[in-house]
Design a protein around this motif. Structure first.
Motif, short mmCIF file in Angstrom:
data_model
loop_
_atom_site.label_atom_id
_atom_site.label_comp_id
_atom_site.label_asym_id
_atom_site.label_seq_id
_atom_site.Cartn_x
_atom_site.Cartn_y
_atom_site.Cartn_z
N LYS A 1 120.94 -78.07 -16.92
CA LYS A 1 120.36 -76.72 -16.98
C LYS A 1 120.84 -75.97 -18.20
CE LYS A 1 118.35 -72.89 -15.84
NZ LYS A 1 116.88 -72.73 -15.83
N GLU A 2 122.16 -75.98 -18.42
CA GLU A 2 122.72 -75.26 -19.57
C GLU A 2 124.11 -75.80 -19.88
OE1 GLU A 2 123.21 -71.11 -18.71
OE2 GLU A 2 124.16 -71.47 -16.77
N ARG B 1 112.80 -69.48 -9.14
CA ARG B 1 114.21 -69.30 -9.39
C ARG B 1 114.98 -69.93 -8.23
NH1 ARG B 1 118.80 -66.77 -8.66
NH2 ARG B 1 120.01 -66.12 -10.48
N GLY C 1 115.49 -76.63 -13.49
CA GLY C 1 114.97 -76.97 -14.81
C GLY C 1 116.05 -77.25 -15.82
N THR C 2 115.63 -77.41 -17.07
CA THR C 2 116.54 -77.77 -18.16
C THR C 2 116.36 -76.83 -19.35
OG1 THR C 2 114.92 -79.36 -19.02
CG2 THR C 2 116.56 -80.20 -17.48
N ASP C 3 115.93 -75.60 -19.08
CA ASP C 3 115.53 -74.68 -20.14
C ASP C 3 116.61 -73.69 -20.54
OD1 ASP C 3 115.46 -73.46 -17.67
OD2 ASP C 3 113.71 -72.23 -18.10
N GLY C 4 117.82 -73.83 -20.02
CA GLY C 4 118.89 -72.91 -20.40
C GLY C 4 119.48 -73.24 -21.76
N ASP C 5 120.30 -72.33 -22.27
CA ASP C 5 120.97 -72.56 -23.55
C ASP C 5 121.78 -73.85 -23.48
OD1 ASP C 5 119.93 -70.17 -24.41
OD2 ASP C 5 121.78 -69.03 -24.13
N GLY D 1 120.79 -76.66 -22.67
CA GLY D 1 120.28 -77.58 -21.67
C GLY D 1 119.32 -78.61 -22.24
N GLY D 2 118.87 -79.50 -21.39
CA GLY D 2 117.94 -80.54 -21.82
C GLY D 2 118.13 -81.80 -21.01
N ARG D 3 117.40 -82.82 -21.39
CA ARG D 3 117.53 -84.13 -20.76
C ARG D 3 118.22 -85.07 -21.74
NH1 ARG D 3 115.00 -84.48 -15.97
NH2 ARG D 3 113.52 -82.79 -15.48
#
Length: 214
Positions: free
Chosen positions: A6-7, A41, A55-59, A61-63
Motif C-alpha cells: 500500500k505504501e 476505503r 490497493g497499492t496507490d499510496g506513497d 506503494g506498488g507491486r
C-alpha cells in the motif's frame, strides 16, 4: 512470490517500546479482518481500524515482483537524508495484516541489506521465522495464533478481549493503547485507569499523531 504494498515511507516509529526510532514503514495491502469491498476505503471487522490498506496507490506503494526488488526499495528509503551512518537500520512491516504476505525470502532479503525486521500484526496468523521484533495487537472476537513475542499492544477500551487470558501469553512487554475513536479523552482516561489497576501493563501513546508524523 510477488508483493502488494500500500505504501512505504521513512519516518519515526510512533508507538510502543520502539517509539522515536528512525524506521522505514512498509505497509502491505490487504487484511484478513477486512469487511469492505475492493475500491472502498478500508473497513475492518474490528470496527476501529485507522488505516487505509486497500490497493497499492499510496506513497512508495506498488507491486513488487520478488523479495529483492522490495528489499531494494526499502533500503533506498533508509538511505534518504542520512548525514552519517549509525545504528542498525529498522524496517517495520505492517498493514492491513502483514502476515498475509511476509515470507521467509523477504525476511532474508531485508536482513541481507542490514535491516532489523519488526512486524505489527493482529496475531491471527503465525509470524514467519526470522523476524526480530514481534508486536501483536489482538482484536476482540478473533482467534489469536501468535501468542508470543516482544510486545503485546492492546487497544483499549475494546470489547471481546479476555485480559486474564492475554496475560498468560508469552510476551516480554504488555502495553495498552487508547482507541483512536470518537472520544479520545475517554479512551485515554480508560487506559490510565487500566494501568493503575493492572501494574504489569504500561501506557503506549501514538506520538506520531501528536507531532504530525505519518
Amino acid at each position: 512470490m510477488s508483493y502488494a504494498v500500500k505504501e512505504m515511507f521513512l519516518t519515526l516509529q510512533g508507538e510502543g517500546l520502539q517509539a522515536g526510532m528512525r524506521a522505514v514503514f512498509l505497509r502491505f495491502a490487504g487484511c484478513n479482518l477486512w469487511s469492505g469491498r475492493e475500491g472502498d476505503r478500508a473497513r475492518a471487522e474490528c470496527t476501529f481500524c485507522d488505516t487505509d490498506f486497500v490497493g497499492t496507490d499510496g506513497d512508495g506503494g506498488g507491486r513488487f515482483a520478488d523479495a529483492d526488488a522490495l528489499a531494494d526499495r526499502a533500503w533506498g528509503f533508509w538511505l534518504r537524508d542520512l548525514d552519517a551512518p549509525g545504528g542498525q537500520p529498522l524496517v517495520v512491516i505492517t498493514g492491513g495484516e502483514p502476515m498475509l504476505q511476509l515470507d521467509a525470502p523477504l525476511v532474508a532479503a531485508l536482513k541481507a541489506r542490514g535491516f532489523r525486521v519488526a512486524i505489527e500484526t493482529n496475531g491471527t496468523l503465525p509470524v514467519v521465522d526470522g523476524v526480530d521484533w514481534i508486536c501483536v495487537s489482538p482484536k476482540g472476537g478473533t482467534a489469536i495464533r501468535q501468542r508470543s513475542g516482544d510486545e503485546l499492544k492492546m487497544v483499549w477500551p475494546q470489547p471481546g478481549l479476555d485480559v486474564a487470558e492475554i496475560e498468560r501469553w508469552d510476551f516480554a512487554h504488555l502495553l495498552v493503547q487508547p482507541l483512536d475513536g470518537s472520544d479520545p479523552r475517554a479512551a485515554h482516561a480508560a487506559c490510565v485507569d487500566f494501568v493503575l489497576r493492572h501494574p504489569r501493563w504500561r501506557l503506549s501513546l501514538q506520538t506520531h499523531k501528536m507531532i504530525g508524523l505519518r
